[in-house]
Every structure is written in structure tokens, then in C-alpha cells.
Motif scaffolding. Structure first.
Motif, PDB file in Angstrom:
ATOM      1  N   MET A  10       9.387   0.086 -11.790  1.00 34.40           N
ATOM      2  CA  MET A  10       9.928  -0.392 -10.778  1.00 34.40           C
ATOM      3  C   MET A  10       9.152  -0.411  -9.520  1.00 34.40           C
ATOM      4  O   MET A  10       9.376   0.841  -8.923  1.00 34.40           O
ATOM      5  N   PHE A  11       8.636  -0.748  -8.173  1.00 34.78           N
ATOM      6  CA  PHE A  11       8.564  -0.373  -7.340  1.00 34.78           C
ATOM      7  C   PHE A  11       9.501  -0.530  -6.086  1.00 34.78           C
ATOM      8  O   PHE A  11      10.726  -1.678  -6.532  1.00 34.78           O
ATOM      9  N   THR A  12       9.357  -0.206  -4.750  1.00 35.21           N
ATOM     10  CA  THR A  12      10.550   0.145  -3.745  1.00 35.21           C
ATOM     11  C   THR A  12      10.003  -0.728  -2.712  1.00 35.21           C
ATOM     12  O   THR A  12       8.687  -0.611  -2.691  1.00 35.21           O
ATOM     13  N   ILE A  13      10.383  -1.387  -1.701  1.00 36.31           N
ATOM     14  CA  ILE A  13      11.041  -1.668  -0.190  1.00 36.31           C
ATOM     15  C   ILE A  13      10.379  -0.589   0.107  1.00 36.31           C
ATOM     16  O   ILE A  13       9.067  -0.122   1.255  1.00 36.31           O
ATOM     17  N   GLU A  14      11.273   0.808  -0.196  1.00 34.33           N
ATOM     18  CA  GLU A  14      10.727   2.341   0.589  1.00 34.33           C
ATOM     19  C   GLU A  14       9.026   2.623   0.088  1.00 34.33           C
ATOM     20  O   GLU A  14       8.149   3.017   0.782  1.00 34.33           O
ATOM     21  N   GLN A  15       9.135   1.881  -1.178  1.00 36.30           N
ATOM     22  CA  GLN A  15       7.442   2.953  -1.287  1.00 36.30           C
ATOM     23  C   GLN A  15       6.502   1.990  -0.678  1.00 36.30           C
ATOM     24  O   GLN A  15       5.311   2.769   0.009  1.00 36.30           O
ATOM     25  N   ILE A  16       7.347   1.055  -0.040  1.00 38.98           N
ATOM     26  CA  ILE A  16       6.142  -0.597   0.550  1.00 38.98           C
ATOM     27  C   ILE A  16       6.465  -0.424   1.639  1.00 38.98           C
ATOM     28  O   ILE A  16       4.879   0.069   2.657  1.00 38.98           O
ATOM     29  N   LYS A  17       7.349  -0.241   2.321  1.00 41.17           N
ATOM     30  CA  LYS A  17       7.202   1.156   4.349  1.00 41.17           C
ATOM     31  C   LYS A  17       6.181   1.857   4.436  1.00 41.17           C
ATOM     32  O   LYS A  17       6.062   2.126   5.370  1.00 41.17           O
ATOM     33  N   GLN A  18       6.302   2.894   3.074  1.00 45.38           N
ATOM     34  CA  GLN A  18       5.679   4.190   3.289  1.00 45.38           C
ATOM     35  C   GLN A  18       4.348   3.760   3.688  1.00 45.38           C
ATOM     36  O   GLN A  18       3.547   4.691   4.373  1.00 45.38           O
ATOM     37  N   ALA A  19       3.454   2.860   2.805  1.00 40.56           N
ATOM     38  CA  ALA A  19       2.580   2.916   2.874  1.00 40.56           C
ATOM     39  C   ALA A  19       1.739   2.174   3.470  1.00 40.56           C
ATOM     40  O   ALA A  19       1.039   2.144   3.981  1.00 40.56           O
ATOM     41  N   HIS A  20       2.656   1.000   4.141  1.00 38.37           N
ATOM     42  CA  HIS A  20       2.803   0.013   5.354  1.00 38.37           C
ATOM     43  C   HIS A  20       2.743   0.775   6.526  1.00 38.37           C
ATOM     44  O   HIS A  20       1.299   0.907   7.502  1.00 38.37           O
ATOM     45  N   SER A  21       3.810   1.803   6.802  1.00 38.29           N
ATOM     46  CA  SER A  21       3.368   2.971   7.887  1.00 38.29           C
ATOM     47  C   SER A  21       2.236   3.190   8.405  1.00 38.29           C
ATOM     48  O   SER A  21       1.734   3.891   9.368  1.00 38.29           O
ATOM     49  N   LYS A  22       0.775   3.355   7.528  1.00 35.06           N
ATOM     50  CA  LYS A  22      -0.061   3.460   7.754  1.00 35.06           C
ATOM     51  C   LYS A  22      -0.614   2.780   7.738  1.00 35.06           C
ATOM     52  O   LYS A  22      -1.971   3.208   8.820  1.00 35.06           O
ATOM     53  N   VAL A  23      -0.864   1.638   8.106  1.00 34.56           N
ATOM     54  CA  VAL A  23      -1.826   0.885   8.371  1.00 34.56           C
ATOM     55  C   VAL A  23      -1.765  -0.003  10.119  1.00 34.56           C
ATOM     56  O   VAL A  23      -1.010   0.062  10.936  1.00 34.56           O
ATOM     57  N   TYR A  32      -4.265   0.411   1.980  1.00 33.18           N
ATOM     58  CA  TYR A  32      -2.882  -0.322   1.664  1.00 33.18           C
ATOM     59  C   TYR A  32      -2.502  -0.908   0.921  1.00 33.18           C
ATOM     60  O   TYR A  32      -1.960  -0.468  -0.182  1.00 33.18           O
ATOM     61  N   ILE A  33      -3.870  -1.981   0.033  1.00 27.46           N
ATOM     62  CA  ILE A  33      -3.829  -2.640  -1.349  1.00 27.46           C
ATOM     63  C   ILE A  33      -3.568  -1.629  -1.875  1.00 27.46           C
ATOM     64  O   ILE A  33      -3.399  -2.227  -3.208  1.00 27.46           O
ATOM     65  N   GLN A  34      -4.779  -0.668  -2.243  1.00 27.96           N
ATOM     66  CA  GLN A  34      -5.218   0.272  -3.251  1.00 27.96           C
ATOM     67  C   GLN A  34      -3.361   1.113  -3.545  1.00 27.96           C
ATOM     68  O   GLN A  34      -3.152   1.118  -5.094  1.00 27.96           O
ATOM     69  N   GLU A  35      -3.034   1.245  -2.473  1.00 33.85           N
ATOM     70  CA  GLU A  35      -1.361   1.749  -2.232  1.00 33.85           C
ATOM     71  C   GLU A  35      -1.127   1.516  -3.340  1.00 33.85           C
ATOM     72  O   GLU A  35      -0.462   1.775  -4.101  1.00 33.85           O
ATOM     73  N   ILE A  36      -0.498   0.418  -2.537  1.00 35.13           N
ATOM     74  CA  ILE A  36       0.492  -0.593  -3.350  1.00 35.13           C
ATOM     75  C   ILE A  36       0.709  -1.118  -4.441  1.00 35.13           C
ATOM     76  O   ILE A  36       1.639  -1.575  -5.292  1.00 35.13           O
ATOM     77  N   LYS A  37      -0.619  -1.404  -4.775  1.00 34.80           N
ATOM     78  CA  LYS A  37      -1.262  -1.234  -6.231  1.00 34.80           C
ATOM     79  C   LYS A  37      -1.195  -1.267  -7.156  1.00 34.80           C
ATOM     80  O   LYS A  37      -0.444  -0.525  -8.287  1.00 34.80           O
ATOM     81  N   SER A  38      -0.967   0.985  -6.727  1.00 35.88           N
ATOM     82  CA  SER A  38      -0.765   1.507  -7.475  1.00 35.88           C
ATOM     83  C   SER A  38       0.369   1.794  -8.432  1.00 35.88           C
ATOM     84  O   SER A  38       1.300   2.809  -8.966  1.00 35.88           O
ATOM     85  N   VAL A  39       1.338   1.916  -7.160  1.00 31.60           N
ATOM     86  CA  VAL A  39       3.002   1.415  -7.772  1.00 31.60           C
ATOM     87  C   VAL A  39       3.982   0.720  -8.517  1.00 31.60           C
ATOM     88  O   VAL A  39       4.788   0.344  -8.490  1.00 31.60           O
ATOM     89  N   GLY A  40       2.655  -0.777  -7.954  1.00 31.18           N
ATOM     90  CA  GLY A  40       3.033  -1.329  -9.178  1.00 31.18           C
ATOM     91  C   GLY A  40       2.940  -3.020  -8.486  1.00 31.18           C
ATOM     92  O   GLY A  40       3.605  -3.995  -9.247  1.00 31.18           O
ATOM     93  N   VAL A  41       3.216  -3.230  -7.267  1.00 29.21           N
ATOM     94  CA  VAL A  41       2.569  -4.649  -6.946  1.00 29.21           C
ATOM     95  C   VAL A  41       1.414  -5.386  -7.564  1.00 29.21           C
ATOM     96  O   VAL A  41       0.164  -4.528  -7.567  1.00 29.21           O
ATOM     97  N   ARG A  42       1.850  -6.377  -8.276  1.00 32.14           N
ATOM     98  CA  ARG A  42       0.593  -7.340  -8.886  1.00 32.14           C
ATOM     99  C   ARG A  42       0.479  -8.528  -7.382  1.00 32.14           C
ATOM    100  O   ARG A  42      -1.111  -8.997  -7.573  1.00 32.14           O
ATOM    101  N   PHE A  43       1.670  -8.798  -6.898  1.00 31.38           N
ATOM    102  CA  PHE A  43       0.374 -10.013  -5.750  1.00 31.38           C
ATOM    103  C   PHE A  43       2.035 -10.202  -4.403  1.00 31.38           C
ATOM    104  O   PHE A  43       3.782  -9.528  -5.004  1.00 31.38           O
ATOM    105  N   TYR A  44       2.343 -10.913  -3.247  1.00 33.95           N
ATOM    106  CA  TYR A  44       2.555 -10.900  -2.560  1.00 33.95           C
ATOM    107  C   TYR A  44       2.035 -11.965  -1.384  1.00 33.95           C
ATOM    108  O   TYR A  44       1.287 -12.141  -1.689  1.00 33.95           O
ATOM    109  N   THR A  45       3.470 -12.436  -0.736  1.00 35.55           N
ATOM    110  CA  THR A  45       3.275 -13.263   0.071  1.00 35.55           C
ATOM    111  C   THR A  45       3.938 -13.253   0.829  1.00 35.55           C
ATOM    112  O   THR A  45       5.158 -12.339   0.906  1.00 35.55           O
TER     113      THR A  45
END
Length: 129
Positions: free
Chosen positions: A1-14, A23-36
Motif C-alpha cells: 500500500m502507498f501513502t499520501i506522504e509517498q505521493i507528496k514526496q513524488a509530487h514535490s518534484k513537479v 511523477y507518473i512513473q514514480e507514483i506507479k512504482s509505489v502502487g497507484v493504479r489510477f487517480y482523479t
């Protein structure tokens, strides 16, 4: 499972739309399948395996979404954003003004689909790898 903290870390680079593919590749690697992401305030619902879901809170003050979508102007603004000419807060304001209410990113199909207030698909794009 991924966390919002992991996503925030990836997003901080955008910084601009040009940073989006990494960014997409990084959050995909932690397990995100889709987002809205919802333009009204920037909150995002993330979904992973086994319907795991988590929500990132609002990032911006509430924006009113225009009732009519200006597709051609949106395409031009999206292209500018993807080329790094605008930052995320400016892109959210532009989306709201042009009638884009949300977008869904499918990390399996590698697509990003934009919708209007009525939930109608306005534009779908392939995400570069």
C-alpha cells in the motif's frame, strides 16, 4: 500500500507539466493504479490494488468551474502547461475558467482523461513514458 506522504514526496518534484511523466512513473512504482484530481480545490483520490483508496486534501481555495467548456482554448493551455510554461496553480485556475472539472489518470492504460462539470469526457491523452 502507498501513502499520501509517498505521493507528496513524488509530487514535490513537479514544477511544471513537463515534470508530469516522471511523477507518473514514480507514483506507479509505489502502487497507484489510477487517480482523479478535482479542479474545484485540487484534492485527489488515489486508488491502488484491491481497491485500496486514499485521498489527498485540498491544495487550493475553492474555484468555480465554468459551465461551458472551451475545448480548443483548453487544448492550447494544456500544451503550454505540458511544455512547462505554467505552474500547477495557474493550470488549475485555467482549467476552472475553461470548464474542466476533473481529470482521471489511469496508470495501467497510461492515459489522462479530462471531464467537464457534467462528467462528460472532454479530452483523453496518452501519457508519455
Amino acid at each position: 500500500m502507498f501513502t499520501i506522504e509517498q505521493i507528496k514526496q513524488a509530487h514535490s518534484k513537479v514544477r511544471t507539466g513537463a515534470d508530469f511523466p516522471a511523477y507518473i512513473q514514480e507514483i506507479k512504482s509505489v502502487g497507484v493504479r489510477f487517480y482523479t484530481t478535482y479542479v474545484t480545490d485540487g484534492h485527489t483520490d488515489y486508488v491502488g490494488k484491491n481497491d485500496f483508496k486514499t485521498t489527498a486534501p485540498a491544495r487550493y481555495p475553492t474555484l468555480p468551474i465554468a459551465d461551458h467548456c472551451d475545448l480548443e482554448q483548453f487544448k492550447a493551455e494544456l500544451k503550454d502547461h505540458q511544455q512547462g510554461k505554467t505552474d500547477p496553480p495557474m493550470f488549475f485556475r485555467t482549467c476552472a475558467e475553461l470548464g474542466i472539472a476533473e481529470w482521471t489518470v489511469d496508470l495501467i492504460k497510461m492515459t489522462c482523461t479530462y471531464h467537464d462539470k457534467a462528467g462528460q469526457k472532454i479530452l483523453a491523452e496518452k501519457i508519455p513514458s
